[in-house]
Design a protein around this motif. Structure first.
Motif, PDB file in Angstrom:
ATOM      1  N   THR A 355       0.930  -1.444  -0.318  1.00 31.72           N
ATOM      2  CA  THR A 355      -0.039  -0.361   0.017  1.00 31.72           C
ATOM      3  C   THR A 355       0.329   1.210  -0.192  1.00 31.72           C
ATOM      4  OG1 THR A 355      -1.733  -0.768   1.309  1.00 31.72           O
ATOM      5  CG2 THR A 355      -1.367   1.214   0.976  1.00 31.72           C
ATOM      6  N   SER A 356       1.975   1.384   0.792  1.00 34.06           N
ATOM      7  CA  SER A 356       2.681   1.888   1.072  1.00 34.06           C
ATOM      8  C   SER A 356       3.569   2.865  -0.626  1.00 34.06           C
ATOM      9  CB  SER A 356       3.815   2.295   1.906  1.00 34.06           C
ATOM     10  OG  SER A 356       4.546   1.382   1.826  1.00 34.06           O
ATOM     11  N   GLY A 357       3.943   1.745  -1.062  1.00 33.79           N
ATOM     12  CA  GLY A 357       4.414   2.124  -2.408  1.00 33.79           C
ATOM     13  C   GLY A 357       3.800   2.597  -3.307  1.00 33.79           C
ATOM     14  N   MET A 358       2.356   1.694  -3.294  1.00 35.18           N
ATOM     15  CA  MET A 358       1.555   1.865  -4.442  1.00 35.18           C
ATOM     16  C   MET A 358       1.070   3.483  -3.885  1.00 35.18           C
ATOM     17  SD  MET A 358      -1.788   2.038  -4.149  1.00 35.18           S
ATOM     18  CE  MET A 358      -2.570   1.591  -2.891  1.00 35.18           C
ATOM     19  N   THR A 359       0.422   4.149  -3.523  1.00 35.83           N
ATOM     20  CA  THR A 359       0.111   4.925  -2.810  1.00 35.83           C
ATOM     21  C   THR A 359       0.871   6.704  -2.848  1.00 35.83           C
ATOM     22  OG1 THR A 359      -1.180   4.633  -1.026  1.00 35.83           O
ATOM     23  CG2 THR A 359      -1.165   6.619  -1.255  1.00 35.83           C
ATOM     24  N   ILE A 360       2.427   6.187  -2.887  1.00 35.82           N
ATOM     25  CA  ILE A 360       4.029   7.333  -3.509  1.00 35.82           C
ATOM     26  C   ILE A 360       3.662   7.055  -4.686  1.00 35.82           C
ATOM     27  CG2 ILE A 360       5.509   6.026  -2.881  1.00 35.82           C
ATOM     28  CD1 ILE A 360       4.769   9.741  -2.216  1.00 35.82           C
ATOM     29  N   SER A 361       3.428   5.482  -5.593  1.00 32.41           N
ATOM     30  CA  SER A 361       3.738   5.915  -6.859  1.00 32.41           C
ATOM     31  C   SER A 361       2.264   6.727  -7.844  1.00 32.41           C
ATOM     32  CB  SER A 361       3.698   4.556  -7.600  1.00 32.41           C
ATOM     33  OG  SER A 361       4.847   3.384  -6.953  1.00 32.41           O
ATOM     34  N   LEU A 362       1.232   7.256  -7.153  1.00 33.18           N
ATOM     35  CA  LEU A 362       0.552   7.654  -7.462  1.00 33.18           C
ATOM     36  C   LEU A 362       0.723   8.785  -8.163  1.00 33.18           C
ATOM     37  CD1 LEU A 362      -2.501   6.644  -5.695  1.00 33.18           C
ATOM     38  CD2 LEU A 362      -2.680   6.954  -8.342  1.00 33.18           C
ATOM     39  N   VAL A 363       2.263   9.572  -7.309  1.00 31.40           N
ATOM     40  CA  VAL A 363       2.737  10.827  -7.686  1.00 31.40           C
ATOM     41  C   VAL A 363       3.805  10.407  -8.040  1.00 31.40           C
ATOM     42  CG1 VAL A 363       3.665  12.612  -6.288  1.00 31.40           C
ATOM     43  CG2 VAL A 363       1.574  11.723  -5.292  1.00 31.40           C
ATOM     44  N   ASP A 364       4.638   9.712  -7.881  1.00 33.00           N
ATOM     45  CA  ASP A 364       6.409   9.479  -8.613  1.00 33.00           C
ATOM     46  C   ASP A 364       5.811   8.608 -10.586  1.00 33.00           C
ATOM     47  OD1 ASP A 364       7.431   9.944  -6.082  1.00 33.00           O
ATOM     48  OD2 ASP A 364       7.887   7.623  -5.755  1.00 33.00           O
ATOM     49  N   MET A 365       5.154   8.016  -9.865  1.00 30.62           N
ATOM     50  CA  MET A 365       4.905   7.589 -11.996  1.00 30.62           C
ATOM     51  C   MET A 365       4.042   8.699 -13.447  1.00 30.62           C
ATOM     52  SD  MET A 365       3.959   4.249 -11.027  1.00 30.62           S
ATOM     53  CE  MET A 365       4.410   3.327 -12.815  1.00 30.62           C
ATOM     54  N   PHE A 366       4.063   9.647 -12.192  1.00 36.85           N
ATOM     55  CA  PHE A 366       3.076  10.959 -13.675  1.00 36.85           C
ATOM     56  C   PHE A 366       3.961  12.389 -13.432  1.00 36.85           C
ATOM     57  CE2 PHE A 366       0.280   7.256 -12.586  1.00 36.85           C
ATOM     58  CZ  PHE A 366       0.271   6.621 -13.824  1.00 36.85           C
ATOM     59  N   PRO A 367       4.261  12.934 -14.480  1.00 34.51           N
ATOM     60  CA  PRO A 367       3.808  13.792 -14.391  1.00 34.51           C
ATOM     61  C   PRO A 367       2.811  14.977 -13.101  1.00 34.51           C
ATOM     62  CG  PRO A 367       3.785  13.665 -16.735  1.00 34.51           C
ATOM     63  CD  PRO A 367       3.854  12.688 -16.079  1.00 34.51           C
ATOM     64  N   ALA A 368       3.461  16.291 -12.967  1.00 32.33           N
ATOM     65  CA  ALA A 368       2.517  17.433 -12.432  1.00 32.33           C
ATOM     66  C   ALA A 368       1.625  18.152 -13.358  1.00 32.33           C
ATOM     67  CB  ALA A 368       3.823  18.216 -12.281  1.00 32.33           C
ATOM     68  N   ASP A 369       1.345  18.363 -14.375  1.00 31.02           N
ATOM     69  CA  ASP A 369       1.166  17.975 -15.343  1.00 31.02           C
ATOM     70  C   ASP A 369      -0.360  17.598 -15.502  1.00 31.02           C
ATOM     71  OD1 ASP A 369       2.041  17.516 -16.892  1.00 31.02           O
ATOM     72  OD2 ASP A 369       1.334  18.950 -18.968  1.00 31.02           O
ATOM     73  N   MET A 370      -0.107  15.809 -15.195  1.00 27.58           N
ATOM     74  CA  MET A 370      -1.172  15.449 -15.662  1.00 27.58           C
ATOM     75  C   MET A 370      -1.462  14.478 -15.234  1.00 27.58           C
ATOM     76  SD  MET A 370       0.477  13.390 -18.440  1.00 27.58           S
ATOM     77  CE  MET A 370       0.166  14.701 -20.240  1.00 27.58           C
ATOM     78  N   ARG A 371      -0.538  14.510 -13.754  1.00 32.83           N
ATOM     79  CA  ARG A 371      -0.675  13.641 -12.560  1.00 32.83           C
ATOM     80  C   ARG A 371      -1.773  13.159 -11.978  1.00 32.83           C
ATOM     81  NH1 ARG A 371       3.079  15.523  -8.394  1.00 32.83           N
ATOM     82  NH2 ARG A 371       4.255  15.061  -9.903  1.00 32.83           N
ATOM     83  N   ALA A 372      -3.132  14.282 -11.936  1.00 33.52           N
ATOM     84  CA  ALA A 372      -4.353  13.717 -11.469  1.00 33.52           C
ATOM     85  C   ALA A 372      -5.235  12.309 -12.303  1.00 33.52           C
ATOM     86  CB  ALA A 372      -5.147  14.844 -11.161  1.00 33.52           C
ATOM     87  N   SER A 373      -5.398  13.210 -13.734  1.00 32.89           N
ATOM     88  CA  SER A 373      -5.811  12.615 -14.590  1.00 32.89           C
ATOM     89  C   SER A 373      -5.238  10.661 -14.649  1.00 32.89           C
ATOM     90  CB  SER A 373      -6.511  12.758 -16.139  1.00 32.89           C
ATOM     91  OG  SER A 373      -4.679  13.986 -16.564  1.00 32.89           O
ATOM     92  N   ALA A 374      -4.395  11.024 -15.018  1.00 30.87           N
ATOM     93  CA  ALA A 374      -3.174   9.958 -15.297  1.00 30.87           C
ATOM     94  C   ALA A 374      -3.891   8.661 -13.817  1.00 30.87           C
ATOM     95  CB  ALA A 374      -1.780  10.468 -15.579  1.00 30.87           C
ATOM     96  N   GLY A 375      -3.017   8.984 -13.015  1.00 34.23           N
ATOM     97  CA  GLY A 375      -3.221   9.303 -11.645  1.00 34.23           C
ATOM     98  C   GLY A 375      -4.525   7.994 -11.594  1.00 34.23           C
TER      99      GLY A 375
END
Length: 456
Positions: A355-375
Motif C-alpha cells: 500500500t505505501s509504495g503503491m500510494t506514493i507511486s500515484l505521484v512518482d510515476m506521473f508528471p505534475a501537469d497530468m498527474r491527477a488524470s493519469a493517476g
C-alpha cells in the motif's frame, strides 16, 4: 515542468491542514463502501426477491462490483478537472457528491414497497457513488504529497489510505453497536437507514474542512508555467498516449494492494457469516479490530518504505501477502470469535507493505501537469478490476469449489504478476518523461522516481 527549487516552502501548518482535509474525503468514501459490504446480506433481502437467497446475495455483490466499474469514468472526468482547475476544486466536488449519495441511499424504498423500482434506484445510487469516488483517492493523494516536503514522502502519502480505514472503522463500529442494540428484523426495517444517513453530517463536516484548504504549490507552479508558455491543459488522449505504459505498470502494482484489501474490507464479514457460520456481530468485531490494526500498520509500513527503500518493501510485500491471505481464510474456518479476529488481523499487517509504495507511486510515476488524470485513470481501473470484483469473485470461487484454496490461488497469481512488474519498473523506468502538452509543444517533465541505492 516544475522542480523542487521553484516551489514555495511547505510549512508544517500547511501539511497538517492538508492531511486533515484529505483524510475527510476518503473517510466518507469508504464509510459508504464499508457499510454496503457489511449490510450485503441485509440489502440482498430488502432490495431483491427472495426466491433464491444465494442469487440475491451474489446480485448485491455484483452491484458492489459495478459501482467500481464506473470509477474509471469518474477518474477520467474528475482527474482531467483536477489537472485543469486544481486539486482543491475536485476534492470539494467529490466529498459533496459522495456524502449526498450515501445519505440519499437511506431514503430509498425497499423491494416490498416499490418492487424493481427500488432495485433500480439502488443501482443508480451505487453508480453515482462510484463516479464521485473515482476522483477522490488519487486526487487526495496528489494533494497530500504536493503539499509535503521531500522527507518521508511515503509516510505522508500513507495518510491517504488512513482516511479510508478510519471511515471503515467508523462504519464497522456503528454497525456493531447498532447490531447489539436492535434485532435482525429491526435492522432490515430501519437500522440500515440510520447507518447510511450518517453520510449527510459527515460529508458536511468534511466539506467545511476542505473549504479552508489552499491549492497545492505544485499545481500553482503548473498554472504559472502554462500562462508563461501559453499552453492548455492536457486532453484525455494526450494523457493516455504519453502515460499508458506507466498506467499499466501502476495497475500491476496496485492489484497486490487492492485485492487483499477488498477481500478483507468488503468480503471477509460476508465470508465469516455465510460460509463459516459465525454470528454477524462477531464477524463485525473481527473486521473492526483488523481495521484498527490496519491504520497503524499502514503508517508503519509507510515509514519503513522511506527507510528501507520502495523497491525492496514492495517486492517483499508481494511475497508475504500470499501466506498471509492463505492463513486468513483457512484459520477463520475454526468458527470462533478469536479465530476470526486473528484471521482478519494477520493480512492487514502484511499487505500495507504494498500500500505505501503503491500510494506514493500515484505521484512518482506521473508528471505534475497530468498527474491527477493519469493517476485517477490507473488507480480506478485497477481498483475496479481487482478491488470491486473481489467480493463477487471470492464468493463465487468459494461457493463453486467449497474451499478457500481457490481464492488464495487467485491472490497468489496477482501477487506474482505484481512482483515481476515492480522489478521491471525499477530496473527500466526513465528518470524523466517527455510528452506533448498542447499542440506542437513538447515539454520535459521531471518525474520523482526512487533511485537511491537502497531501492535499486
Amino acid at each position: 515542468m516544475t522542480t523542487s527549487a521553484t516551489l514555495p516552502v511547505v510549512t508544517p501548518e500547511m501539511q497538517r491542514k492538508t492531511l486533515i482535509g484529505a483524510v475527510a474525503g476518503n473517510l466518507v468514501e469508504f464509510l459508504d463502501f464499508a457499510l454496503y459490504g457489511l449490510l450485503a446480506s441485509v440489502i440482498s433481502r430488502i432490495f431483491f426477491p427472495q426466491d433464491a437467497p444465494l442469487t440475491a446475495l451474489l446480485s448485491v455483490l455484483l452491484l458492489y462490483a459495478s459501482s467500481f466499474l464506473v470509477r474509471p469514468i469518474g477518474g477520467i472526468v474528475l482527474g482531467l478537472a483536477g489537472d485543469r482547475w486544481g486539486r482543491r476544486t475536485v476534492l470539494m466536488i467529490t466529498i459533496t457528491g459522495m456524502s449526498v449519495v450515501t445519505g440519499l441511499t437511506a431514503l430509498l424504498p425497499t423491494y416490498a414497497q416499490a418492487g424493481t423500482t427500488a432495485t433500480v434506484l439502488l443501482v443508480v445510487c451505487r453508480l453515482i457513488q462510484g463516479f464521485f469516488a473515482g476522483g477522490e483517492y488519487a486526487t487526495a493523494t496528489d494533494y497530500i504529497v504536493e503539499n509535503s516536503d521531500q522527507k518521508r514522502r511515503a509516510f505522508r502519502a500513507s495518510f491517504s489510505p488512513i482516511g479510508a480505514y478510519i471511515g471503515t472503522v467508523i462504519a464497522v463500529g456503528l454497525y456493531t453497536l447498532l447490531s447489539s442494540w436492535i434485532t435482525t428484523a429491526q435492522m432490515e426495517v430501519w437500522g440500515w437507514r440510520v447507518l447510511f444517513a450518517i453520510g449527510f453530517p459527515l460529508g458536511l463536516v468534511g466539506l467545511l474542512i476542505r473549504r479552508k484548504l489552499d491549492e497545492s504549490p505544485e499545481f500553482r507552479a503548473v498554472e504559472r508555467a502554462r500562462l508563461e508558455k501559453d499552453l492548455r491543459p492536457p486532453t484525455m488522449g494526450e494523457v493516455i498516449r504519453s502515460q499508458w505504459k506507466n498506467m499499466l505498470i501502476f495497475i500491476s502494482i496496485l492489484m497486490s494492494h487492492t485485492l487483499p484489501n477488498y477481500l478483507i474490507l468488503g468480503f471477509f464479514a460476508t465470508y465469516l457469516t455465510t460460509f463459516v457460520g459465525l454470528a454477524k456481530p462477531d464477524a463485525a468485531i473481527a473486521v473492526l479490530v483488523s481495521q484498527f490494526v490496519l491504520i497503524f500498520s499502514t503508517l508503519l509500513h509507510g515509514y519503513l518504505s522511506d527507510v528501507v527503500g520502495r523497491k525492496r518493501w514492495l517486492m517483499l510485500g508481494c511475497v508475504l501477502v500470499i501466506p498471509a491471505m492463505f492463513f486468513a481464510f483457512t484459520y477463520a474456518e475454526h468458527g470462533t470469535l478469536n479465530s476470526a479476529i486473528i484471521a482478519a488481523v494477520v493480512p492487514v499487517m502484511i499487505f500495507p507493505m504494498v500500500t505505501s509504495g503503491m500510494t506514493i507511486s500515484l505521484v512518482d510515476m506521473f508528471p505534475a501537469d497530468m498527474r491527477a488524470s493519469a493517476g485517477a485513470m490507473a488507480y480506478n481501473t485497477g481498483t475496479a478490476l481487482f478491488g470491486g470484483t473481489a467480493p463477487l469473485i471470492g464468493a463465487a470461487l468459494i461457493g463453486w469449489s467449497g474451499s478457500a484454496f481457490t481464492l488464495v490461488y487467485y491472490v497468489a497469481a496477482v501477487a506474482i504478476m505484481s512482483f515481476i512488474s515492480i522489478g521491471l519498473w525499477f530496473k527500466y523506468s526513465p528518470k524523466t518523461v517527455t510528452h506533448t502538452v498542447g499542440a506542437g509543444n513538447s515539454i520535459p517533465l521531471q518525474q520523482r522516481v526512487e533511485s537511491t541505492s537502497k531501492s535499486q
